[in-house]
Design a protein around this motif. Structure first.
Motif, PDB file in Angstrom:
ATOM      1  N   GLY A 180      37.221  20.098  50.446  1.00 49.86           N
ATOM      2  CA  GLY A 180      36.511  20.513  49.240  1.00 49.86           C
ATOM      3  C   GLY A 180      37.026  19.798  48.010  1.00 49.86           C
ATOM      4  N   ALA A 181      38.329  19.566  47.918  1.00 50.30           N
ATOM      5  CA  ALA A 181      38.903  18.869  46.769  1.00 50.30           C
ATOM      6  C   ALA A 181      38.451  17.419  46.739  1.00 50.30           C
ATOM      7  CB  ALA A 181      40.441  18.949  46.827  1.00 50.30           C
ATOM      8  N   GLN A 182      38.255  16.776  47.907  1.00 48.36           N
ATOM      9  CA  GLN A 182      37.772  15.401  47.943  1.00 48.36           C
ATOM     10  C   GLN A 182      36.348  15.312  47.350  1.00 48.36           C
ATOM     11  OE1 GLN A 182      38.178  13.516  51.841  1.00 48.36           O
ATOM     12  NE2 GLN A 182      40.057  14.756  52.228  1.00 48.36           N
ATOM     13  N   ASP A 183      35.453  16.225  47.710  1.00 50.83           N
ATOM     14  CA  ASP A 183      34.065  16.198  47.250  1.00 50.83           C
ATOM     15  C   ASP A 183      34.002  16.391  45.750  1.00 50.83           C
ATOM     16  OD1 ASP A 183      31.102  16.315  47.724  1.00 50.83           O
ATOM     17  OD2 ASP A 183      31.430  18.370  46.973  1.00 50.83           O
ATOM     18  N   ALA A 184      34.752  17.381  45.245  1.00 53.21           N
ATOM     19  CA  ALA A 184      34.714  17.648  43.801  1.00 53.21           C
ATOM     20  C   ALA A 184      35.263  16.469  43.014  1.00 53.21           C
ATOM     21  CB  ALA A 184      35.522  18.918  43.502  1.00 53.21           C
ATOM     22  N   ALA A 185      36.353  15.869  43.440  1.00 54.89           N
ATOM     23  CA  ALA A 185      36.968  14.770  42.692  1.00 54.89           C
ATOM     24  C   ALA A 185      36.091  13.521  42.690  1.00 54.89           C
ATOM     25  CB  ALA A 185      38.346  14.455  43.316  1.00 54.89           C
ATOM     26  N   ALA A 206      42.510   9.519  41.405  1.00 55.24           N
ATOM     27  CA  ALA A 206      43.833   9.855  41.956  1.00 55.24           C
ATOM     28  C   ALA A 206      43.784  11.202  42.692  1.00 55.24           C
ATOM     29  CB  ALA A 206      44.871   9.889  40.828  1.00 55.24           C
ATOM     30  N   GLU A 207      43.011  12.152  42.118  1.00 58.47           N
ATOM     31  CA  GLU A 207      42.894  13.450  42.802  1.00 58.47           C
ATOM     32  C   GLU A 207      42.211  13.271  44.147  1.00 58.47           C
ATOM     33  OE1 GLU A 207      40.818  16.016  40.195  1.00 58.47           O
ATOM     34  OE2 GLU A 207      42.477  16.207  38.756  1.00 58.47           O
TER      35      GLU A 207
END
Length: 589
Positions: free
Chosen positions: A112-117, A131-132
């Motif tokens: 989920g963090a990959q998609d948002a970033a 970077a995120e």
């Protein structure tokens, strides 16, 4: 024995007579303890064993120890194995399955963090967003690797690992088709609608893989928890069974000891006590192991031997009673003989002596010298026979007719002995020095006779060139008084020390020194009756402390004789005789 004639003649050496043994030794050696041959009991006949008596205690306890050890070993091995399996199940659940479930949540969060970033980077093109994105990709890879490492070797984890591989493959396809392309661009340009819809489809497919993965981990956790509970119950029951086995083993051991040792020994003790209390016919057959059975048989054989010895002792006691009665009768006859000897036998002797003297007075002028000499021989023989009878009577009465007093003052006894020898001392010019003497238990008359015989003996066997000088003293030696009578007479050779106390023994011819040869034997009997001993002192045994010096022949002033004897300080009841200490010495001329 008359006061004027002590009759303490030295034994007359006889070359034809063998040297007497040590029975008459003046200085007795230490008493020997009577001993006999060792008594060996005959081997007891062991009856044929039956039942438990066929087995020895060592066999019972050896077999019991082996069986008990094996049971305890099996129980403890089972308990240890159950505890080990329980620990392994707990480790799988706590250290592997639970951490893998936590990593699954981290894996979902990383996707989920990959998609948002990456979407925000596509909109604004900020480098922080890029970077995120890259950090979330690294977190995904790390969580997947950690899950694989944790679930490696866990039973039933194959399906979970397959689901994990499919989920990571779908996320990797989403990144290849969409996210990595956006990250490779300058960013800030927005997203094309077609590309956005395709990316959404691929991402939903990857996220859809997380649900079965989570379900698989939940099932794996439930199976591990069930295994842990099962093995915990097994460990609990194994421990309880081991403890129960230990308790049962202790009870079995107690029953075994009671059955094989305590009960047979208690039974044997009771039956032996019955025998000890007088029931000699009480049976001693005790059921039990072989050792207890053999012990009962041996004790039974010992009881039979004791009964035999007791019967033999009863028979010996009966014979001893008969012998004692015979001895009492014999002593009564001897006392009757002594009475006859002291009265009837002396009367003819006095008559012979009297009529011989009357013949000498009436017909002396008609007889020649040989006739008068014959009359003198007859008178002298009658008188010596009468003296011999009196000495034998005195010797036989020692220890029979006397009663020991609790205390006899030996100073008074020595004074009376010297008074009895007054005429002889005045005739020879003898000087007697009497030291301070104690009081001892004994018979006064016999102790007076002891001093009279020793002092008279010293005067009789004097030297011709100087008057007799006698010293009588005493000193304390433990529980005894040690006395000494030393003179300056002709002395006695040490080789005769064992013979002089034998009755009728002489060292000198009768015409040189008168006497019957009983005096020293009488002294020895008096001293031994009072519980002491007497001996002829030599240079190695004579006491010191008096005037003069001892020689090899005993005595003082270079020559002479020294007699030493002991008397106990207590009477036969153990009561000490009173003694008044004094330091002066009486000189009796």
């Amino acid at each position: 024995m008359s006061p004027a004639d002590p009759d303490l003649d030295r034994p007359d050496p006889d070359p034809d007579r063998p040297e007497p043994g040590r029975e008459g030794s003046a200085v007795p050696g230490p008493p020997r303890r009577a001993s006999g041959p060792a008594v060996v009991l005959p081997a007891a006949d062991i009856p044929e064993a039956h039942g438990m008596s066929r087995i020895r205690l060592v066999q019972i306890y050896r077999i019991g120890s082996i069986v008990l050890g094996l049971l305890l070993l099996i129980a403890f091995a089972q308990t240890g194995l159950a505890q080990y399996e329980n620990a392994r199940a707990r480790d799988v659940l706590i250290d592997q399955v639970d951490p893998a479930a936590l990593e699954q949540f981290r894996l979902s969060a990383a996707v989920g963090a990959q998609d948002a970033a990456i979407r925000e980077y596509a909109l604004d093109g900020g480098p922080d967003r890029l970077a995120e994105y890259r950090a979330a990709v690294g977190q995904e890879a790390a969580s997947a690797a950690r899950m694989r490492r944790l679930l490696d070797g866990v039973s039933g984890s194959e399906n979970v690992l397959r689901l994990l591989d499919r989920a990571t493959a779908d996320t990797r396809g989403w990144r290849t088709s969409f996210a990595d392309r956006v990250a490779a661009g300058p960013g800030g340009e927005g997203l094309q609608p077609e590309a956005s819809r395709e990316a959404r489809r691929l991402l939903n497919q990857a996220r859809g893989d997380m649900t079965p993965l989570q379900t698989g981990l939940t099932g794996l956790h439930d199976r591990a928890a069930d295994t842990l509970r099962s093995r915990a119950r097994t460990a609990t029951w194994s421990t309880a069974a081991a403890l129960a086995l230990v308790v049962l083993a202790a009870l079995a051991l107690a029953v075994l000891i009671r059955r094989t040792v305590l009960t047979p020994v208690s039974t044997l003790t009771g039956r032996v006590r019955a025998v000890a209390q007088g029931d000699f016919e009480h049976p001693l057959d005790v059921p039990g192991p072989s050792e207890i059975n053999e012990l009962a048989v041996i004790i039974d054989a010992m009881r039979d031997r004791i009964i035999e010895e007791w019967l033999a002792t009863v028979e010996q006691t009966r014979r001893l009673d008969e012998q004692a009665e015979e001895l009492r009768r014999s002593n009564a006859e001897l006392e009757q003989f002594a009475y006859v000897a002291s009265h009837d036998l002396q009367e003819p002797l006095r008559k012979v002596a009297s009529f011989c003297q009357m013949l000498e007075r009436r017909y002396g002028d008609r007889l020649d010298d040989r006739g008068r000499q014959y009359i003198e021989f007859a008178v002298d023989g009658a008188k010596r026979m009468q003296s011999l009878i009196n000495d034998l009577l005195s010797f036989s009465r020692v220890g029979r007719l006397a009663e020991l007093a609790d205390s006899v003052d030996l100073n008074d006894a020595a004074r009376q002995a010297l008074d009895n020898l007054a005429a002889l001392r005045e005739e020879t010019g003898a000087q007697v020095d009497v030291g301070d003497l104690p009081s001892v238990p004994g018979d006064r008359t016999q102790l007076v006779q002891l001093f009279q015989n020793l002092v008279g003996n010293a005067i009789k066997f004097r030297r011709a060139d100087e008057p007799p000088r006698i010293t009588v003293d005493a000193r304390r030696a433990g529980d005894e008084w040690e006395f000494r009578c030393a003179d300056n007479g002709i002395g006695i050779e040490p080789r005769h020390a064992d013979r002089i106390f034998l009755i009728f023994q002489r060292l000198h011819p009768r015409d040189e020194y008168t006497g019957t040869g009983i005096g020293l034997a009488l002294c020895k009997k008096i001293v031994e009756y009072h519980g002491g001993r007497i001996w002829l002192a030599t240079a190695s045994t004579a006491s010191t402390g008096s005037t003069g010096s001892t020689s090899d022949t005993g005595g003082t002033t270079g020559v002479g004789t020294t007699f030493q004897w002991t008397l106990p300080t207590r009477n036969r009841a153990g009561i000490p005789a009173p003694f008044t200490d004094a330091t002066t010495t009486r000189d009796t001329p």
